[in-house]
Design a protein around this motif. Structure first.
Motif, PDB file in Angstrom:
ATOM      1  N   SER A  57      43.195  19.144   2.895  1.00  0.00           N
ATOM      2  CA  SER A  57      44.369  18.439   3.404  1.00  0.00           C
ATOM      3  C   SER A  57      45.070  19.269   4.469  1.00  0.00           C
ATOM      4  O   SER A  57      45.510  20.392   4.212  1.00  0.00           O
ATOM      5  CB  SER A  57      45.349  18.150   2.257  1.00  0.00           C
ATOM      6  N   ILE A  58      45.158  18.724   5.686  1.00  0.00           N
ATOM      7  CA  ILE A  58      45.807  19.447   6.783  1.00  0.00           C
ATOM      8  C   ILE A  58      47.293  19.635   6.480  1.00  0.00           C
ATOM      9  O   ILE A  58      47.870  20.701   6.724  1.00  0.00           O
ATOM     10  CB  ILE A  58      45.609  18.699   8.111  1.00  0.00           C
ATOM     11  N   GLY A  59      47.920  18.611   5.926  1.00  0.00           N
ATOM     12  CA  GLY A  59      49.336  18.711   5.583  1.00  0.00           C
ATOM     13  C   GLY A  59      49.613  19.820   4.598  1.00  0.00           C
ATOM     14  O   GLY A  59      50.569  20.597   4.754  1.00  0.00           O
ATOM     15  N   LYS A  60      48.778  19.927   3.561  1.00  0.00           N
ATOM     16  CA  LYS A  60      48.966  20.987   2.556  1.00  0.00           C
ATOM     17  C   LYS A  60      48.661  22.366   3.143  1.00  0.00           C
ATOM     18  O   LYS A  60      49.306  23.357   2.783  1.00  0.00           O
ATOM     19  CB  LYS A  60      48.091  20.714   1.341  1.00  0.00           C
ATOM     20  N   LEU A  61      47.685  22.444   4.045  1.00  0.00           N
ATOM     21  CA  LEU A  61      47.419  23.720   4.715  1.00  0.00           C
ATOM     22  C   LEU A  61      48.627  24.135   5.543  1.00  0.00           C
ATOM     23  O   LEU A  61      49.008  25.321   5.551  1.00  0.00           O
ATOM     24  CB  LEU A  61      46.185  23.593   5.625  1.00  0.00           C
ATOM     25  N   PHE A  62      49.218  23.159   6.239  1.00  0.00           N
ATOM     26  CA  PHE A  62      50.404  23.461   7.034  1.00  0.00           C
ATOM     27  C   PHE A  62      51.488  24.105   6.169  1.00  0.00           C
ATOM     28  O   PHE A  62      52.015  25.165   6.484  1.00  0.00           O
ATOM     29  CB  PHE A  62      50.946  22.181   7.667  1.00  0.00           C
ATOM     30  N   ILE A  63      51.822  23.442   5.084  1.00  0.00           N
ATOM     31  CA  ILE A  63      52.932  23.912   4.260  1.00  0.00           C
ATOM     32  C   ILE A  63      52.573  25.202   3.522  1.00  0.00           C
ATOM     33  O   ILE A  63      53.435  26.029   3.214  1.00  0.00           O
ATOM     34  CB  ILE A  63      53.365  22.806   3.263  1.00  0.00           C
TER      35      ILE A  63
END
Length: 426
Positions: free
Chosen positions: A164-170
């Protein structure tokens, strides 16, 4: 055949051939040796970039360039200076903190180095910082743009490794803050020891601090819009990149610092950078296919399962491999080539995908500053002095490499640093 391919690969690499051409030639050689049609190469190259999510790459690059040329960098720099400028080594620490803030709005490593360095390097020289120290700080500080969300590298890793790109971001928030803190401590220590910099004795007034904070407020909202949009489910990572471009353009027009000539430069620079990355991704996908067809990933998997009996041992071995390969090739190639191989093995060890993703990201940050192919370090040298070589950054760059390596180990042994925030959104 595998030994022959490795010999060809490293021979071409040491001769200085661009990595995209090396991967292409090695893929062609392996297909010829296996009597496989070269049509496969073209098909896999096209399939490598035929993904809607990859549209986020040129958009984030464009957003970062717009923000760098449109006046946002100067406002972030003033805010960072208000926070740490009065401390020992304040201007050096301002460079580090500004890189972290700019990384939070651009997502690009080298862009962060140039955007911050172009403004601060002359001032650092005025305050008697040595060129070797400046390059060792400005270049590596750029990797904060790789760790702190949004991150172009995280977009590539998320797509390639199916994370998940979103989870990697956070997940990059706490590691990014941790690395920023450690580098700032190092800068303050060395500045005091070597007598670098001038400590400002005049305390900034509350009114001035409020003015600087107000000007930096809207640029700092960029990651809020990006992460908020993704985690609210309103937008994908690609659509969030569009928001970043539009928002950066509106702010730049509002500040009246984005001229037509600057806009042309931004478009050309963004197109060239995007094309370079996407060509590497395209050819690397074909190379990965050829490796898979020859069961190379399976052999690597068997090796790990035989010699690394625990998840920690596996992560340490992966980090060692990336440390070695990171001195020879650039990060995008490492992601495309190795993450599809390592990710399934990590899952067999029961490692959280987000934790493993952040271990890879931190190792990629280390690769970006490791001679002789560390792009951020090279950028730091070029912006400090055109005639400066990587060898001129010693011994300071060794200290920075040690700091980043320490953070890598902390991320490995304390998974919660990477996973605690993403787990809050499940």
């Amino acid at each position: 055949m595998i030994i022959a391919i490795l010999v060809i690969f490293f021979a071409l690499l040491f001769l200085g051939m661009p990595i995209a051409f090396i991967l292409g030639l090695v893929s062609v050689a392996m297909l010829f040796m296996g009597n496989v049609s070269l049509e496969i190469l073209v098909q896999r190259m096209f399939a490598g970039v035929n993904n809607f999510s990859y549209l986020a790459l040129p958009l984030f690059i464009l957003a970062g360039n717009i923000m760098g040329k449109g006046g946002l960098t100067r406002r972030l720099m003033a805010f960072a200076n208000a926070l740490v400028g009065r401390l020992s080594g304040g201007l050096g620490m301002t460079a580090v903190v500004t890189s972290a803030l700019f990384g939070a709005v651009s997502g690009s490593t080298v862009a962060t180095t140039y955007a911050v360095g172009s403004v601060l390097v002359p001032r650092l020289k005025e305050e008697k910082y040595s060129n070797s120290f400046i390059a060792s700080i400005i270049g590596p500080s750029g990797v904060l743009g790789l760790i702190i969300p949004p991150s172009i590298t995280m977009v590539i890793l998320g797509i390639t490794a199916n994370i998940s790109i979103g989870k990697l971001f956070i997940a990059g928030v706490l590691p990014g803050i941790l690395l920023t803190f450690f580098i700032c401590i190092y800068v303050a220590f060395m500045a005091k020891r070597k007598g670098y910099g001038v400590v400002e004795t005049e305390r900034i007034s509350a009114k001035e601090f409020f003015r600087v904070s107000r000007e930096a407020f809207f640029p700092l909202l960029t990651p809020v819009f990006i992460l908020g949009g993704i985690f609210s489910g309103l937008v994908t990572a690609t659509e969030a990149a569009v928001i970043a471009v539009v928002y950066g353009f509106i702010l730049s027009m509002f500040y009246r610092e984005l001229t037509f000539n600057k806009f042309k430069e931004i478009m050309v620079s963004s197109a060239v950078t995007s094309a370079t990355i996407l060509i590497i991704i395209s050819v690397a996908n074909a190379f990965t296919y050829v490796l898979t067809a020859n069961k190379v990933p399976a052999m690597i998997s068997e090796f790990f399962l035989q010699f690394a009996s625990t998840p920690i041992q596996f992560l340490l071995v992966v980090s060692l491999i990336l440390l070695i390969l990171g001195t020879l090739t650039e990060v995008t190639s490492l992601i495309i080539l190795l993450s599809p191989i390592f990710m399934p093995i990590a899952l067999q060890y029961g490692i959280d995908p987000i934790h493993f993703g952040m271990v890879l990201i931190m190792n990629f940050a280390l690769a970006n500053i490791t001679p002789p192919v560390g792009l951020s370090l090279i950028a730091g040298c070029s912006i400090t002095d055109r005639d400066m070589g990587i060898e001129d950054t010693f011994p300071y760059i060794l200290h920075i490499i040690g700091i980043v390596a320490l953070v890598v180990l902390i991320i490995i042994f304390v998974p919660g640093i990477s996973t605690v925030i993403p787990n809050l959104f499940e």
